[in-house]
Design a protein around this motif. Structure first.
Motif, short mmCIF file in Angstrom:
data_model
loop_
_atom_site.label_atom_id
_atom_site.label_comp_id
_atom_site.label_asym_id
_atom_site.label_seq_id
_atom_site.Cartn_x
_atom_site.Cartn_y
_atom_site.Cartn_z
N UNK A 1 18.93 -16.74 -8.78
CA UNK A 1 18.98 -15.44 -8.11
C UNK A 1 18.57 -14.26 -8.97
N UNK A 2 17.87 -13.29 -8.37
CA UNK A 2 17.41 -12.10 -9.11
C UNK A 2 18.55 -11.22 -9.59
N UNK A 3 19.69 -11.23 -8.88
CA UNK A 3 20.81 -10.39 -9.31
C UNK A 3 21.39 -10.85 -10.64
N UNK A 4 21.16 -12.11 -11.00
CA UNK A 4 21.66 -12.64 -12.26
C UNK A 4 20.56 -12.61 -13.32
N UNK A 5 19.38 -13.10 -12.96
CA UNK A 5 18.29 -13.26 -13.93
C UNK A 5 17.72 -11.91 -14.38
N UNK A 6 17.45 -11.00 -13.43
CA UNK A 6 16.79 -9.74 -13.77
C UNK A 6 17.57 -8.93 -14.81
N UNK A 7 18.89 -8.72 -14.65
CA UNK A 7 19.62 -7.98 -15.69
C UNK A 7 19.59 -8.67 -17.05
N UNK A 8 19.61 -10.00 -17.05
CA UNK A 8 19.55 -10.73 -18.32
C UNK A 8 18.21 -10.50 -19.01
N UNK A 9 17.13 -10.54 -18.22
CA UNK A 9 15.80 -10.33 -18.79
C UNK A 9 15.63 -8.92 -19.35
N UNK A 10 16.35 -7.96 -18.76
CA UNK A 10 16.26 -6.58 -19.26
C UNK A 10 16.94 -6.42 -20.61
N UNK A 11 17.89 -7.29 -20.90
CA UNK A 11 18.69 -7.13 -22.12
C UNK A 11 18.36 -8.12 -23.22
N UNK A 12 17.62 -9.18 -22.89
CA UNK A 12 17.29 -10.20 -23.89
C UNK A 12 15.77 -10.26 -24.06
#
Length: 203
Positions: free
Chosen positions: A139-150
């Motif tokens: 899901x984008x709600x989980x993956x997208x924030x992670x990609x923004x921070x890592x």
């Protein structure tokens, strides 16, 4: 109205906390949801939640079927927003990997998780595969924030972003179909209901 305003304000504060501490937004959002939901029942006199989305199917912030419609609309907005970030040029080198992740990997996860849930937790086959259908989705709600921070290599970031967005409707389709299989029971009516629901979802 106060509860609705409270949800908006708490959501903004959770997003700010995520930005301030450089963590995925989903984490503070989940914590806030637990705090004003189930956990708050320990601190209220009558055991009610601070914010009650629905109560007894009649009263609450979203009475009756309105909670279902609100959640459906929210999911649609999330998927639409995520889809707008996709660019065709991004997948020129990683297209085959993404296709494998949303086809072969889905099948492996579904059957692997279903069998594991059956053997480890001693659930029925129906519930085990319903559980498996639910955990297919990243899901984008989980993956997208992670990609923004890592910080990741562009190809890996692209693969995760595309898979996270494309897997959502596939996982939802499989989960709804499994639920319909369980609800319909067995026999001719079971097969007919499953096929009708499948056609509706695909459309």
């Amino acid at each position: 109205m106060v509860e609705l305003a409270g949800i908006v304000i708490l959501g903004i504060l959770a997003q700010w906390a995520a930005w301030r501490f450089k963590i995925p937004a989903i984490l503070p959002l989940i914590l806030v949801g637990l705090a004003v939901g189930p956990i708050s029942t320990f601190f209220t006199e009558d055991g009610s939640k601070i914010i009650e989305p629905i109560w007894n199917g009649e009263s609450g912030l979203f009475p009756g079927e309105s909670l279902f419609y609100f959640v459906s609309l929210a999911i649609g907005i999330i998927l639409f927003e995520g889809g707008l970030t996709l660019r065709k040029g991004e997948i020129l080198n990683v297209g085959p990997v993404i296709i494998k992740l949303i086809t072969i990997a889905v099948i492996v996860t579904f059957f692997g998780a279903g069998v594991a849930a059956y053997l480890i937790f001693d659930l029925s086959w129906q519930i085990s595969f319903l559980f498996a259908a639910l955990i297919i989705v990243t899901g984008p709600t989980v993956i997208t924030p992670i990609l923004r921070n890592i910080p990741l290599k562009s190809d890996i970031s692209t693969i995760l972003k595309w898979e996270g967005i494309l897997i959502d409707p596939i996982g939802a389709l499989v989960a709804v179909l499994m639920f319909e299989f369980i609800s319909a029971g067995t026999g001719t009516e079971f097969t007919e209901t499953a096929l009708i629901e499948f056609g509706k979802i695909v459309l």
